[in-house]
Each structure stands twice: as structure tokens, then as C-alpha cells.
Design a protein around this motif. Structure first.
Motif, PDB file in Angstrom:
ATOM      1  N   LEU A 294       0.838  -1.191   0.000  1.00 58.57           N
ATOM      2  CA  LEU A 294       0.000   0.000   0.000  1.00 58.57           C
ATOM      3  C   LEU A 294       0.880   1.252   0.000  1.00 58.57           C
ATOM      4  O   LEU A 294       2.103   1.162   0.097  1.00 58.57           O
ATOM      5  CB  LEU A 294      -0.899   0.002   1.243  1.00 58.57           C
ATOM      6  N   ASP A 295       0.213   2.389  -0.087  1.00 61.26           N
ATOM      7  CA  ASP A 295       0.940   3.651  -0.062  1.00 61.26           C
ATOM      8  C   ASP A 295       1.307   3.992   1.379  1.00 61.26           C
ATOM      9  O   ASP A 295       0.505   4.560   2.113  1.00 61.26           O
ATOM     10  CB  ASP A 295       0.048   4.747  -0.681  1.00 61.26           C
ATOM     11  N   VAL A 296       2.502   3.605   1.782  1.00 65.89           N
ATOM     12  CA  VAL A 296       2.980   3.863   3.136  1.00 65.89           C
ATOM     13  C   VAL A 296       4.339   4.529   3.010  1.00 65.89           C
ATOM     14  O   VAL A 296       5.201   4.046   2.287  1.00 65.89           O
ATOM     15  CB  VAL A 296       3.144   2.551   3.944  1.00 65.89           C
ATOM     16  N   SER A 297       4.517   5.647   3.716  1.00 69.57           N
ATOM     17  CA  SER A 297       5.811   6.325   3.625  1.00 69.57           C
ATOM     18  C   SER A 297       6.139   6.977   4.954  1.00 69.57           C
ATOM     19  O   SER A 297       5.373   6.868   5.921  1.00 69.57           O
ATOM     20  CB  SER A 297       5.781   7.366   2.510  1.00 69.57           C
ATOM     21  N   ARG A 298       7.290   7.640   5.013  1.00 72.86           N
ATOM     22  CA  ARG A 298       7.707   8.330   6.236  1.00 72.86           C
ATOM     23  C   ARG A 298       6.576   9.240   6.718  1.00 72.86           C
ATOM     24  O   ARG A 298       6.019  10.015   5.949  1.00 72.86           O
ATOM     25  CB  ARG A 298       8.962   9.155   5.944  1.00 72.86           C
ATOM     26  N   GLY A 299       6.251   9.114   8.013  1.00 73.70           N
ATOM     27  CA  GLY A 299       5.196   9.948   8.584  1.00 73.70           C
ATOM     28  C   GLY A 299       3.832   9.270   8.610  1.00 73.70           C
ATOM     29  O   GLY A 299       2.924   9.756   9.276  1.00 73.70           O
ATOM     30  N   SER A 300       3.674   8.141   7.892  1.00 76.94           N
ATOM     31  CA  SER A 300       2.391   7.419   7.956  1.00 76.94           C
ATOM     32  C   SER A 300       2.190   6.845   9.361  1.00 76.94           C
ATOM     33  O   SER A 300       3.134   6.334   9.961  1.00 76.94           O
ATOM     34  CB  SER A 300       2.375   6.248   6.971  1.00 76.94           C
ATOM     35  N   THR A 301       0.958   6.920   9.855  1.00 80.72           N
ATOM     36  CA  THR A 301       0.668   6.413  11.193  1.00 80.72           C
ATOM     37  C   THR A 301      -0.105   5.101  11.089  1.00 80.72           C
ATOM     38  O   THR A 301      -1.059   5.008  10.310  1.00 80.72           O
ATOM     39  CB  THR A 301      -0.157   7.449  11.979  1.00 80.72           C
ATOM     40  N   ILE A 302       0.341   4.114  11.835  1.00 77.78           N
ATOM     41  CA  ILE A 302      -0.306   2.799  11.818  1.00 77.78           C
ATOM     42  C   ILE A 302      -1.014   2.568  13.152  1.00 77.78           C
ATOM     43  O   ILE A 302      -0.420   2.749  14.217  1.00 77.78           O
ATOM     44  CB  ILE A 302       0.727   1.688  11.527  1.00 77.78           C
ATOM     45  N   VAL A 303      -2.286   2.177  13.068  1.00 75.65           N
ATOM     46  CA  VAL A 303      -3.139   1.990  14.246  1.00 75.65           C
ATOM     47  C   VAL A 303      -3.951   0.704  14.042  1.00 75.65           C
ATOM     48  O   VAL A 303      -4.408   0.465  12.916  1.00 75.65           O
ATOM     49  CB  VAL A 303      -4.116   3.198  14.370  1.00 75.65           C
ATOM     50  N   PRO A 304      -4.133  -0.116  15.076  1.00 73.84           N
ATOM     51  CA  PRO A 304      -4.988  -1.296  14.910  1.00 73.84           C
ATOM     52  C   PRO A 304      -6.391  -0.863  14.441  1.00 73.84           C
ATOM     53  O   PRO A 304      -6.925   0.144  14.916  1.00 73.84           O
ATOM     54  CB  PRO A 304      -5.051  -1.893  16.314  1.00 73.84           C
ATOM     55  N   SER A 305      -6.976  -1.631  13.538  1.00 72.47           N
ATOM     56  CA  SER A 305      -8.249  -1.212  12.944  1.00 72.47           C
ATOM     57  C   SER A 305      -9.398  -1.171  13.947  1.00 72.47           C
ATOM     58  O   SER A 305     -10.384  -0.481  13.729  1.00 72.47           O
ATOM     59  CB  SER A 305      -8.619  -2.154  11.795  1.00 72.47           C
ATOM     60  N   ASN A 306      -9.270  -1.904  15.065  1.00 72.56           N
ATOM     61  CA  ASN A 306     -10.334  -1.846  16.065  1.00 72.56           C
ATOM     62  C   ASN A 306     -10.170  -0.683  17.040  1.00 72.56           C
ATOM     63  O   ASN A 306     -10.897  -0.560  18.019  1.00 72.56           O
ATOM     64  CB  ASN A 306     -10.444  -3.181  16.824  1.00 72.56           C
ATOM     65  N   GLN A 307      -9.160   0.177  16.782  1.00 73.62           N
ATOM     66  CA  GLN A 307      -9.000   1.387  17.585  1.00 73.62           C
ATOM     67  C   GLN A 307      -9.144   2.599  16.674  1.00 73.62           C
ATOM     68  O   GLN A 307      -8.969   2.486  15.468  1.00 73.62           O
ATOM     69  CB  GLN A 307      -7.610   1.430  18.228  1.00 73.62           C
ATOM     70  N   SER A 308      -9.428   3.754  17.294  1.00 76.71           N
ATOM     71  CA  SER A 308      -9.553   4.939  16.445  1.00 76.71           C
ATOM     72  C   SER A 308      -8.509   5.981  16.827  1.00 76.71           C
ATOM     73  O   SER A 308      -7.936   5.931  17.908  1.00 76.71           O
ATOM     74  CB  SER A 308     -10.952   5.537  16.582  1.00 76.71           C
ATOM     75  N   ILE A 309      -8.256   6.884  15.894  1.00 75.74           N
ATOM     76  CA  ILE A 309      -7.352   8.001  16.140  1.00 75.74           C
ATOM     77  C   ILE A 309      -7.985   9.196  15.428  1.00 75.74           C
ATOM     78  O   ILE A 309      -8.696   9.018  14.429  1.00 75.74           O
ATOM     79  CB  ILE A 309      -5.928   7.699  15.616  1.00 75.74           C
ATOM     80  N   GLN A 310      -7.771  10.386  15.948  1.00 75.25           N
ATOM     81  CA  GLN A 310      -8.358  11.551  15.274  1.00 75.25           C
ATOM     82  C   GLN A 310      -7.571  11.886  14.018  1.00 75.25           C
ATOM     83  O   GLN A 310      -6.344  11.834  14.015  1.00 75.25           O
ATOM     84  CB  GLN A 310      -8.341  12.752  16.223  1.00 75.25           C
ATOM     85  N   ASN A 311      -8.289  12.218  12.973  1.00 72.78           N
ATOM     86  CA  ASN A 311      -7.649  12.647  11.726  1.00 72.78           C
ATOM     87  C   ASN A 311      -8.291  13.941  11.290  1.00 72.78           C
ATOM     88  O   ASN A 311      -9.474  13.975  10.980  1.00 72.78           O
ATOM     89  CB  ASN A 311      -7.858  11.604  10.634  1.00 72.78           C
ATOM     90  N   ASP A 312      -7.496  14.992  11.273  1.00 72.11           N
ATOM     91  CA  ASP A 312      -8.093  16.283  10.964  1.00 72.11           C
ATOM     92  C   ASP A 312      -7.011  17.237  10.470  1.00 72.11           C
ATOM     93  O   ASP A 312      -5.830  17.031  10.751  1.00 72.11           O
ATOM     94  CB  ASP A 312      -8.743  16.853  12.235  1.00 72.11           C
ATOM     95  N   ASN A 313      -7.421  18.275   9.766  1.00 71.52           N
ATOM     96  CA  ASN A 313      -6.450  19.308   9.426  1.00 71.52           C
ATOM     97  C   ASN A 313      -6.754  20.613  10.154  1.00 71.52           C
ATOM     98  O   ASN A 313      -6.163  21.636   9.881  1.00 71.52           O
ATOM     99  CB  ASN A 313      -6.355  19.517   7.906  1.00 71.52           C
ATOM    100  N   ASN A 314      -7.695  20.530  11.098  1.00 68.65           N
ATOM    101  CA  ASN A 314      -7.956  21.656  11.992  1.00 68.65           C
ATOM    102  C   ASN A 314      -7.619  21.214  13.408  1.00 68.65           C
ATOM    103  O   ASN A 314      -8.194  20.254  13.914  1.00 68.65           O
ATOM    104  CB  ASN A 314      -9.422  22.065  11.914  1.00 68.65           C
ATOM    105  N   ILE A 315      -6.682  21.915  14.034  1.00 64.93           N
ATOM    106  CA  ILE A 315      -6.185  21.465  15.330  1.00 64.93           C
ATOM    107  C   ILE A 315      -6.216  22.614  16.330  1.00 64.93           C
ATOM    108  O   ILE A 315      -5.789  23.729  16.013  1.00 64.93           O
ATOM    109  CB  ILE A 315      -4.739  20.941  15.179  1.00 64.93           C
TER     110      ILE A 315
END
Lengths: 414, 298
Positions: A294-315
Motif C-alpha cells: 500500500l501507499d505507506v511512507s515516512r510519517g504514515s501512522t499505523i493503528v490497529p483497525s479496532n482502535q480509532s485516532i483523530q484525523n483532521d487538518n484543523n487542530i
């Protein structure tokens, strides 16, 4: 043996460097050749004791000339129980950014208060920074007890004042200790003059406080630092994602999602130091192999699929401004969180922290050096993050001036 | 996690940040124990891949032969590229004054060669094995230490370095010195060598050697560069080296340590710091190291 990182902070002349010097000297952690050099130098600084222990950490010529600490100095010592890394941070308000630097990844804050002066503006500033950085332990060292006749009432009054001020900061564990760095009372050796004090010496405290263990049941986070592709004949298809586990645990066979895109696959293999392992925990430097290309590169974040993480461009975040030049509206910035970077701008300065009231004040849109502000940041790409209070690894970032390359701010995501 | 695991993890993280952030990094390799540890850490960080950087040795011409042999064998064994540039050549090319006096050190001169090799290969990051416990100016330096186009360190203009977030952004011509084992002490290095069973050049262990005793009481190896005079008495002692550098300014210490365990016991018992025991170059003045770093020294 465990490692404990701590930093010391306080106003100018509260005796931080002397305290560290005393700790190293009385615990026999200073070599004789260094003591000889110090004794020679001490004669020229005119300090009233045989040896000016502050000279031990003031490593720069300008610091020795001016008798102040300008930049963080790192010192190391080991006892039978622990290895210690000390960051001795500057007291002057103008060097607050260096305090932020020294404090950021420590387990313990030692904040000095001059027993004669009590809680000062700098005490408040340092405590607010400590709270902002969610340092697990705080020790308030009330120093120069020798100059107030080792008076218990002085100690108790400062303690009460401090707790009253600190109440809204949400500090974690706070402890208090009376010492005299100059005379050594209660630093390594306990003191008869402080016989009313029933707690431990500074040295015992350091050896025995609990170090927060990385919680392996915490949410699992991994970020790619560097893609390893040998491209040799025998390892033609080898494609490994190297990085450190930021938190939690990863296991072979885990179903995972890769952010910011959110694509899913499974962990095919985990390598640690060239050996295949079934699982990896927080801080482990590893190489992860995925089942799909898959498209994975420096800075990509890996998280187990049964957990969530916030993804946003407003912080929304609290930042400490660290650049000599104040913030300019529209300034082009780079947002860096571990190995992830994106262009960014500060859209809005929501408020400034008043260090007396610990309240957000309305902002005029300006941010000056050493100010703490609540801001709204917009990034060009989506960031995968947690709130800093929840996860110190995925909630921390720096801002870089795209033009000068300087680190202009450090921030914690709210 | 044990403290050695933590120090190791931090160093590997830093090495991978260098690989991720820079186009043309290099690892400065001296053949000393600290840079040998760096190579070991790089193996852990990048294998089965190749190192994303060559090893670079600035050869003062005053090296111990055992160390040069070790260097060549190691580069050969791990199959990584080794670049050697000689201070001798820099002296000729730039018409510099070679070291003078009884102990004609090239410690200062190697800065020229270092800056030349950085320019020749356009290195943007140089990884070094310096540690903060070595010396008080080093105790102040960042892990990513930005140098201007003249290689100079400005201690008053260091970038804040917060958490484990390393800002390696630079303009063309500038470079960053990176110190992955900043937080290791001499004892940590030896404990790590023991744990990882790292092989070292023989001069780190006890051996018989003809030396002269300097006025500071240091034991200096007799070699073709040191000028003997009638006041010198030659003594044959059991010695080892605590640091390996230019042999005209690196002293030996008396020792009966045959093994890494013996060395660890000796270090725990010693009252004298590593550089205090072995380096003549730091004794010039109180700010000798700070001044050298400002001039581009690593």
C-alpha cells in the motif's frame, strides 16, 4: 536498572545549578580532576565557599562570565538503583524556551523556590509549563533554608501559597522538600537542623519515586520513520517500515489501518534487531512488514483497525512561542509531529495564558517570545493525533518557520 | 525497559531520523569505542538494508596501527563504504603549519580536513559519537546541532529541541552534526559493549608499552612524532587507552584490565574523568572545547 529523567527550574539565583552540583558532589559523582578545576575557578568567582558548585553545569564561557545559566546543561549520574539524566534549565524569563526544551521528555520536575522570596512569577511560569507538558511528578524544593533559620513556618507558608496558586493547573503528583543546596542540608544527607521535617532527602526521593511505566494496554500507535528496501537479488521484495512503537502493543497478524488515508491490511511480520518477534511494545525500535503493498511512507501512522485516532487538518492546541521574532499573521509554517510533517498556518490566536490567574485572556492576534497561547492551526494535510493529555507521543508537535528553518514553537494538542 | 534498552532505542530512533530527513548523511568513524557503538547501532537500525550513509574517517596520520586495521576490517566485514581523508594531504594542499613542539598534535588541524570532506561530498548531516558527559561544552549541545556553512557552532543560537521531535531543516551549504549517543556515559558505553559482545581494538585492553611521564603525570606513548629530550625517562608499564585519538595528545592509563568486565570495574573505581585522564587538548584553557566547536570541530 531504570532510567529517570528530571529537570530543574527556578528563578535566577534560586540555586538550581548549586543544587545539582551538590547532588553530584555529595553522591560522589564528580571526578577529582573536575573538582580541582572547579576549585581553581571558584577562587576567581569570589563565591564564599571552597568550591562554587554552580560552575559544574555552567559550561559556556558566557555563563561563567555572567554567573547565570543560559542554556540547558545535561548531567548524568548513576546510583546502585538508577541512572539519572538531569536537564538543568535556565531561570531567566528570556530563556523560557530552553526550559521547555529541557523539560519536555522528563518524568519529574524539580522547581526551586528561594525560601526568602516564596512563590514568584517565575515559579508560576515554570509550574504552568510543567502542567502544560503533563510531567508526571513535581517536586517543589524550598531552598536556602539556612537563610531563614531552618524555620518550619516559612516552609509551611510557601507550601500553602503554592498549593493555592497551583490548584487550577491540574498538576499530577506534587511533593515538597526543604533544602539548602549551599550547605547540603537534606540534599544527599539528612539534616538535624531540619529535624521537624519527617520526609526523605532529595537523594532518597529521586531513588524511590515511582517511574510511570509505559502502559502496554494503552492505544497502539506506530509511525514510519524510514522505509527499508535493500533491493538486492536475494531481498528483492523486502520492504520494511522502520520506526519506534509510540504507545501500546503491536502483534503479528493485527488488522491495521494506515493514516492519513485509512487503508487497511494486516501485519505480516515484525522484526526487532534483525530477529522476528510476535509482538512489540512502546519505545521498541522495530521494522513492520505489511501483507499488502500500500501507499505507506515516512510519517504514515499505523493503528490497529479496532482502535480509532483523530484525523483532521484543523487542530486546537496550546503553544509556547520560541522565536525571537514575534508571530506574524499568515506566516508560513511547517507542522512536525515525530516524523510527520505538513505545511501549516496559525488561523487564529484564541487566547493568551495569564500567568497570574491561569486564565485565557483575549488576544490581539500577536504572539511574543515565551508566551503561551491557545491557537487554531490549519494544516495542509490531515494529521493523525490524540490529545496530548491522553498521549504525550501523538499529541505533541513543533512548528518550524519555513523561511528560516528555525523551530519557532512547541505545542500540545488539546 | 532497562536503561540500556532505552538508550539504545533512543539512538536507533535518532539514526533513522537522520536517514529520513537528510539526502547525504555520513557517519564519522574514528575507530574509537564510541563510533564503533554507532556502527553497531546502525546495523540494528538498518539491516537487512545497507546503511544510508558511508563511514568517513578523518585520518590525522597519528593513529595507532591497530585502530586503522580494525577500521578496514570492520568496513570490509559489514560491506559498507569507507571514505578516508588524510590531514597530511590537507596540510600540503592548504600549506598549513603542522603541529609543533614536544607533542605535535593534529587535533586542531583535523577540523580543516573534516570541513573539506563535508564540502567535497556535500554532506548535509554528520553523525558523531560525542557524548554530553565528556565535557561541559558538549553537555550543552543539542542532539541535532546545526552548523553554518563554515561548520561553526553558535551556542547562543541553538534551536529548541523538544520531545523526540528533531528539526533537521537547513539551507544549502549548512550541515547538521548529529549525536545519537549524547545521553550515554562512559560507563554506559562499556556496559553496552559488554551486553552486545562488541569486539574492540586491542589497545583498549591492558598491554605493555614504553611511555614517558609528562609533567601532569600522564603516560604518553613513545612514537615517531613525540620529541624525546634528555629529561625524559622511559618507563615500561601495563597500560590501556580509555580514548583513542591522535596519539600525540592521547594518554594511556595504567591498567591491568584484560576483559570488558575488568574495564568496567576500573571505571567504577576511578576518580578521574575520561577526558581528564587522557586528553591533553582540553587542558589548554577552560573553554578549549567550546572554542574548537565554534570553529567547526565535531
Amino acid at each position: 536498572m531504570k532510567l529517570l529523567r528530571f529537570f530543574t527550574a527556578g528563578s535566577v539565583d534560586d540555586g538550581k545549578s548549586t543544587l545539582i552540583g551538590r547532588l553530584l558532589y555529595d553522591s560522589k559523582s564528580i571526578s577529582t580532576d573536575i573538582i580541582e578545576t572547579l576549585t581553581k575557578q571558584s577562587k576567581s568567582t569570589g563565591v564564599d565557599t571552597d568550591i562554587d558548585l554552580a560552575l559544574l553545569t555552567d559550561g559556556l564561557r558566557a555563563e561563567r562570565e555572567q554567573g547565570i545559566t543560559i542554556d540547558v546543561a545535561y548531567k548524568y549520574f548513576t546510583t546502585d538503583k538508577r541512572k539519572f539524566i538531569i536537564a538543568d534549565t535556565p531561570g531567566h524569563a528570556q530563556y523560557t524556551r530552553n526550559m521547555f526544551t529541557g523539560a519536555s521528555n522528563t518524568d519529574l520536575a524539580i522547581i526551586l523556590i528561594d525560601a526568602r522570596n516564596g512563590v514568584t512569577e517565575q515559579t508560576k511560569r515554570h509550574s504552568i509549563i510543567t502542567g502544560t507538558l503533563s510531567i508526571p511528578h513535581i517536586l517543589i524544593c524550598i531552598n536556602k533554608m539556612d537563610l531563614v533559620d531552618y524555620d518550619e513556618e516559612v516552609f509551611e507558608k510557601i507550601k500553602t501559597d503554592y498549593l493555592k496558586f497551583a490548584k487550577p493547573l491540574g498538576l499530577k503528583k506534587v511533593s515538597f522538600l526543604p533544602v539548602s543546596a549551599l550547605t547540603g542540608d537534606n540534599v544527599v544527607n539528612s539534616s538535624e537542623k531540619l529535624s521537624w521535617y519527617k520526609g526523605s532527602t532529595l537523594f532518597d526521593f529521586l531513588e524511590n519515586i515511582e517511574i510511570e511505566q509505559e502502559d502496554s494496554t494503552k492505544e497502539s500507535r506506530f509511525q514510519v520513520q524510514y522505509v527499508i528496501r535493500p533491493q538486492t537479488d536475494e531481498l528483492h521484495d523486502y520492504r520494511g517500515y522502520s520506526g519506534s512503537v509510540l504507545s501500546g502493543t503491536f502483534r503479528k497478524g493485527d488488522q491495521i489501518s494506515i493514516y492519513p488515508l485509512g487503508s487497511q491490511t494486516t501485519i505480516e511480520k515484525i522484526e526487532k534487531h534483525g530477529i522476528e518477534v510476535n509482538e512489540a511494545h512502546a519505545d521498541d525500535p522495530i521494522i513492520i512488514h505489511l501483507s499488502d503493498n500500500l501507499d505507506v511512507s515516512r510519517g504514515s501512522t499505523i493503528v490497529p483497525s479496532n482502535q480509532s485516532i483523530q484525523n483532521d487538518n484543523n487542530i486546537e492546541a496550546t503553544i509556547c512561542w520560541m522565536d525571537n521574532k514575534s508571530f506574524q499573521n499568515g506566516q508560513k509554517l511547517i507542522f512536525q509531529q515525530n516524523s510527520f510533517t505538513s505545511k501549516a498556518v496559525i488561523k487564529e490566536v484564541i487566547g493568551k495564558i495569564n500567568i497570574h490567574s491561569y486564565k485565557y485572556e483575549e488576544s490581539d492576534g500577536q504572539i511574543q517570545l515565551n508566551e503561551l497561547c491557545k491557537v487554531h492551526i490549519k494544516t495542509a494535510e490531515n494529521v493523525s493525533f490524540d490529545s496530548y493529555k491522553h498521549n504525550r507521543k501523538t499529541g505533541a508537535f513543533i512548528l518550524i518557520n519555513e523561511n528560516t528553518n528555525n523551530t519557532v514553537a512547541a505545542g500540545v494538542i488539546l | 525497559m532497562d536503561y540500556l534498552d532505552q538508550l539504545e532505542a533512543e539512538a536507533i530512533y535518532i539514526l533513522r531520523e537522520v536517514a529520513g530527513q537528510f539526502d547525504r548523511p555520513a557517519l564519522l568513524f574514528s575507530g574509537g569505542k564510541d563510533s564503533i557503538c554507532l556502527v553497531h547501532l546502525a546495523l540494528k537500525a538498518f539491516r537487512p538494508g545497507k546503511f544510508p550513509f558511508p563511514l568517513v574517517h578523518v585520518d590525522t596520520g597519528h593513529n595507532f596501527q591497530e585502530v586503522l586495521d580494525y577500521r578496514d576490517e570492520l568496513a570490509d566485514e559489514i560491506g559498507e563504504k569507507l571514505i578516508v581523508r588524510k590531514v597530511e594531504d590537507t596540510i600540503l594542499k592548504r600549506n598549513l603549519q603542522d603541529g609543533k613542539g614536544k607533542f605535535p598534535s593534529r587535533n586542531g588541524l583535523q577540523t580543516y580536513t573534516l570541513l573539506d570532506v563535508i564540502e567535497e561530498f556535500e554532506f548535509d548531516a554528520c553523525i558523531g559519537g560525542a557524548r554530553r558527559d565528556e565535557e561541559k561544552a558538549r553537555a550543552k549541545e543539542r542532539i541535532f546541532s546545526v552548523r553554518d556553512e563554515f561548520g561553526q557552532w553558535d551556542p547562543k543560537k541553538q534551536r529548541p529541541e523538544i520531545w523526540d521531535i528533531y528539526n533537521g531543516r537547513i539551507d544549502k551549504g549548512e550541515n547538521v552534526r548529529v549525536f545519537p549517543i549524547s545521553n550515554w556515559t562512559e560507563l554506559d558505553v562499556w556496559n553496552y559493549i559488554k551486553r552486545e559482545k562488541i569486539v574492540l581494538p586491542a589497545i583498549y585492553f591492558t598491554h605493555k608499552r614504553d611511555c614517558i611521564v609528562t609533567e601532569n603525570g600522564q603516560l604518553m606513548n613513545i612514537n615517531e612524532f613525540v620529541q624525546l629530550d634528555e629529561n625524559d625517562t622511559i618507563v615500561n608499564k601495563n597500560v590501556r587507552y580509555r580514548t583513542v585519538g591522535d596519539m600525540t595528545c592521547t594518554a594511556a592509563v595504567e591498567s591491568v584490565a584484560f576483559t570488558v568486565d575488568d574495564i568496567i570495574s576500573e571505571i567504577k573505581a576511578t576518580k578521574i574523568s575520561e577526558r581528564g585522564a587522557t586528553r591533553m587538548d582540553d587542558r589548554v584553557s577552560e573553554a578549549a572545547m567550546e572554542d574548537r566547536k565554534k570553529g567547526g570541530y565535531f
